[in-house]
Enzyme design. Structure first.
Site, PDB file in Angstrom:
ATOM      1  N   ASP A  54      58.678  47.658  29.968  1.00  0.00           N
ATOM      2  CA  ASP A  54      58.852  48.034  28.561  1.00  0.00           C
ATOM      3  C   ASP A  54      58.211  49.374  28.233  1.00  0.00           C
ATOM      4  O   ASP A  54      57.727  49.571  27.124  1.00  0.00           O
ATOM      5  CB  ASP A  54      58.283  46.950  27.635  1.00  0.00           C
ATOM      6  CG  ASP A  54      58.807  45.580  27.989  1.00  0.00           C
ATOM      7  OD1 ASP A  54      60.028  45.464  28.186  1.00  0.00           O
ATOM      8  OD2 ASP A  54      58.001  44.637  28.090  1.00  0.00           O
ATOM      9  N   LYS A 111      61.653  53.284  29.622  1.00  0.00           N
ATOM     10  CA  LYS A 111      62.305  54.023  30.702  1.00  0.00           C
ATOM     11  C   LYS A 111      63.698  54.486  30.310  1.00  0.00           C
ATOM     12  O   LYS A 111      64.124  55.579  30.658  1.00  0.00           O
ATOM     13  CB  LYS A 111      62.444  53.133  31.952  1.00  0.00           C
ATOM     14  CG  LYS A 111      61.129  52.759  32.581  1.00  0.00           C
ATOM     15  CD  LYS A 111      61.312  51.761  33.699  1.00  0.00           C
ATOM     16  CE  LYS A 111      61.713  50.371  33.257  1.00  0.00           C
ATOM     17  NZ  LYS A 111      60.710  49.623  32.496  1.00  0.00           N
ATOM     18  N   GLY A 171      65.669  44.883  29.525  1.00  0.00           N
ATOM     19  CA  GLY A 171      66.167  45.180  28.184  1.00  0.00           C
ATOM     20  C   GLY A 171      65.928  46.648  27.928  1.00  0.00           C
ATOM     21  O   GLY A 171      64.800  47.067  27.739  1.00  0.00           O
ATOM     22  N   HIS A 172      66.973  47.450  28.002  1.00  0.00           N
ATOM     23  CA  HIS A 172      66.809  48.898  27.883  1.00  0.00           C
ATOM     24  C   HIS A 172      67.349  49.378  26.532  1.00  0.00           C
ATOM     25  O   HIS A 172      68.512  49.146  26.217  1.00  0.00           O
ATOM     26  CB  HIS A 172      67.511  49.594  29.044  1.00  0.00           C
ATOM     27  CG  HIS A 172      66.817  49.352  30.357  1.00  0.00           C
ATOM     28  ND1 HIS A 172      67.343  49.647  31.577  1.00  0.00           N
ATOM     29  CD2 HIS A 172      65.575  48.841  30.608  1.00  0.00           C
ATOM     30  CE1 HIS A 172      66.481  49.335  32.530  1.00  0.00           C
ATOM     31  NE2 HIS A 172      65.410  48.831  31.964  1.00  0.00           N
ATOM     32  N   GLN A 232      62.014  46.847  34.838  1.00  0.00           N
ATOM     33  CA  GLN A 232      60.654  46.292  34.958  1.00  0.00           C
ATOM     34  C   GLN A 232      59.684  47.407  35.401  1.00  0.00           C
ATOM     35  O   GLN A 232      59.860  48.528  34.960  1.00  0.00           O
ATOM     36  CB  GLN A 232      60.604  45.079  35.873  1.00  0.00           C
ATOM     37  CG  GLN A 232      61.395  43.883  35.361  1.00  0.00           C
ATOM     38  CD  GLN A 232      62.858  43.910  35.769  1.00  0.00           C
ATOM     39  OE1 GLN A 232      63.182  44.202  36.889  1.00  0.00           O
ATOM     40  NE2 GLN A 232      63.746  43.581  34.852  1.00  0.00           N
TER      41      GLN A 232
HETATM   42  P1  IMP Z   1      61.908  37.241  35.372  1.00  0.00           P
HETATM   43  O1  IMP Z   1      62.158  38.633  35.832  1.00  0.00           O
HETATM   44  O2  IMP Z   1      62.766  36.832  34.207  1.00  0.00           O
HETATM   45  O3  IMP Z   1      61.941  36.263  36.502  1.00  0.00           O
HETATM   46  O4  IMP Z   1      60.409  37.184  34.819  1.00  0.00           O
HETATM   47  C1  IMP Z   1      59.281  37.435  35.650  1.00  0.00           C
HETATM   48  C2  IMP Z   1      58.251  38.278  34.917  1.00  0.00           C
HETATM   49  O5  IMP Z   1      58.768  39.594  34.710  1.00  0.00           O
HETATM   50  C3  IMP Z   1      57.879  37.752  33.513  1.00  0.00           C
HETATM   51  O6  IMP Z   1      56.515  38.056  33.283  1.00  0.00           O
HETATM   52  C4  IMP Z   1      58.757  38.598  32.596  1.00  0.00           C
HETATM   53  O7  IMP Z   1      58.232  38.683  31.293  1.00  0.00           O
HETATM   54  C5  IMP Z   1      58.710  39.923  33.331  1.00  0.00           C
HETATM   55  N1  IMP Z   1      59.877  40.775  33.036  1.00  0.00           N
HETATM   56  C6  IMP Z   1      61.113  40.651  33.504  1.00  0.00           C
HETATM   57  N2  IMP Z   1      61.910  41.618  33.036  1.00  0.00           N
HETATM   58  C7  IMP Z   1      61.140  42.398  32.267  1.00  0.00           C
HETATM   59  C8  IMP Z   1      61.388  43.604  31.526  1.00  0.00           C
HETATM   60  O8  IMP Z   1      62.485  44.171  31.513  1.00  0.00           O
HETATM   61  N3  IMP Z   1      60.324  44.087  30.842  1.00  0.00           N
HETATM   62  C9  IMP Z   1      59.092  43.534  30.884  1.00  0.00           C
HETATM   63  N4  IMP Z   1      58.820  42.429  31.571  1.00  0.00           N
HETATM   64  C10 IMP Z   1      59.833  41.857  32.261  1.00  0.00           C
END
Ligand code: IMP
Length: 427
Positions: free
Chosen positions: A13, A16, A40-41, A224
């Protein structure tokens, strides 16, 4: 512009997408290489806000090619929804979007298992986005995955589907007490999806090799961040992919030397969605103020983000492990009005003081941040476009981050729009 990768240098977050959107102006090809619809971009321009989960953030410039490479796990329904939404907003989506035939497909059981596992994990819940990302990557590396190219071989697809349901339905029913999934329903739905995705599918590995060989300017868009990288992040509070520049080569099929430059994005403070250790988290008024002013709520899940002061320990680690050439420091404007600003420069641990990120999540959780304080700034910086025009205290804070992380800060953002950026190029 050489081949460049933009990654998050913190916990995700970091904005990017808006940096990718900016750099996309100079690029020919923009590539997502890992992650899935967990990302989520958000991109803002012309008074509009656009949110993307799978389509690369270069899509707003129709003359560029956007590639969803095979390192991405693709939820086809999310992708269709996104394409439709973009078309409804007037953007042309056709030959400018290429989806790799080798990409793994997020299947209905992935989401169901992800959510059921989280529900049953209690204190050990990860706080995933519930998009099926972990289970999809788990199937990929345990040879059970279904790839986009498999959708075009109906008999083979049916075999893979049957094999998976024989394994997944008992897990859903017996382990999690959930209803089983129906073979015919999934088969029919995915045969429909196959026809819908077909016009976008192609050999992305070949396309990217040709692009790099032809000297095209290729921009890799990370999703991420480094601390969430499955191998070098704060395991197990990570996501299932190499969500750093380390993922470019396996996620695209390009050799590691194809990548010339890495840009890390970092917020001027720190946030995290999901569970896991966060030494500089502020549970009080300052954290709440960052959340309110910075609108720190998840793009994908709407969850309030945990907020706290800038932590140089993980950003330094990100810079070293990823060879970050320059940082883009975003949301400096959010820190306006704090009487003093803080940077965590080291951790105090039971084994002494360290400036390195410990491997163990338990050790990170037990760390006490060591802060350096700086005077704050009260001026509105949102209209500033040149570094020298920032208040002296804001300049001092940015320079301290630069010093602590050992990386030049080439971009500073002072607001959410495309144009609210200070460029400090050539540093
Ligand atoms: P998953 O990717 O949904 O399996 O989640 C694993 C971890 O990555 C969790 O802590 C999510 O909140 C975090 N996460 C996944 N995608 C994002 C993102 O785009 N931004 C921030 N955190 C993320």
């Amino acid at each position: 512009m050489p081949t460049t990768c933009v990654i998050g240098a913190q916990r995700g977050d970091e904005g990017k997408a808006r940096i990718v959107d900016l750099l996309a102006d100079e690029a020919d090809v923009i590539v997502r290489f890992q992650g899935g619809s967990n990302a989520g971009h958000t991109v803002m321009f012309g008074g509009q806000t656009y949110r993307l989960h799978l389509v690369p953030s270069g899509i707003f410039r129709p003359e560029k090619t956007c590639v969803v490479a095979h390192g991405v796990v693709v939820d086809l329904e999310v992708l269709f929804h996104e394409i439709e939404g973009l078309r409804n907003q007037g953007f042309e989506i056709g030959r400018n979007l290429l989806v790799s035939d080798r990409a793994q497909v997020v299947m209905p059981w992935h989401r169901r298992i992800d959510q059921a596992r989280e529900k049953s994990a209690g204190r050990q819940a990860m706080g995933t986005t519930g998009r099926g990302i972990g289970p999809a990557y788990a199937d990929k590396v345990s040879y059970r995955g279904i790839r986009i190219c498999d959708l075009f071989e109906p008999a083979w697809f049916e075999e893979r589907l049957r094999l998976n349901l024989e394994e997944k339905n008992p897990i859903l029913e017996r382990v999690y007490g959930e209803a089983p999934l129906d073979f015919a329903q999934i088969r029919d739905a995915f045969m429909g999806h196959a026809e819908k995705i077909r016009p976008f599918v192609g050999d992305a590995v070949g396309f990217l090799h040709d692009a790099v060989a032809a000297g095209k300017r290729v921009l890799f868009e990370g999703a991420q961040a480094v601390l969430l990288d499955v191998d070098i992040g704060v395991y197990p509070y990570v996501t299932a992919s190499n969500s750093s520049a380390l993922g470019v080569s396996p996620g695209t099929g390009l050799p590691p030397r194809a990548l010339d430059r890495v840009i890390g994005c970092a917020k001027a403070y720190a946030t995290h969605v999901g569970n896991g250790p966060f030494p500089t988290e502020d549970h009080g008024a300052e954290g709440q103020r960052m959340r309110d002013v910075g609108k720190e709520y998840g793009t994908t899940t709407g969850r309030p983000r945990r907020c706290g002061w800038f932590d140089a320990v993980p950003v330094r680690f990100a810079a070293r492990s990823n060879g970050i050439d320059a940082l883009a420091l975003v949301k400096l404007d959010v820190l306006r009005g704090f009487p003093s600003l803080r940077i965590c420069t080291a951790y105090d641990t039971p084994h002494g003081r360290t400036t390195n990120l410990p491997a163990s999540a338990a050790a990170v959780a037990a760390a006490t941040p060591v802060y350096t304080e700086f005077p704050g700034f009260d001026e509105d910086v949102s209209g500033v476009r040149s570094f020298g025009d920032l208040p002296a205290n804001a300049q001092g804070f940015v320079e301290a981050i630069e010093r602590e992380c050992g990386v030049p800060i080439e971009l500073v953002s002072v607001g959410p729009s495309r144009e609210q950026v200070i460029r400090r190029g050539g540093r």
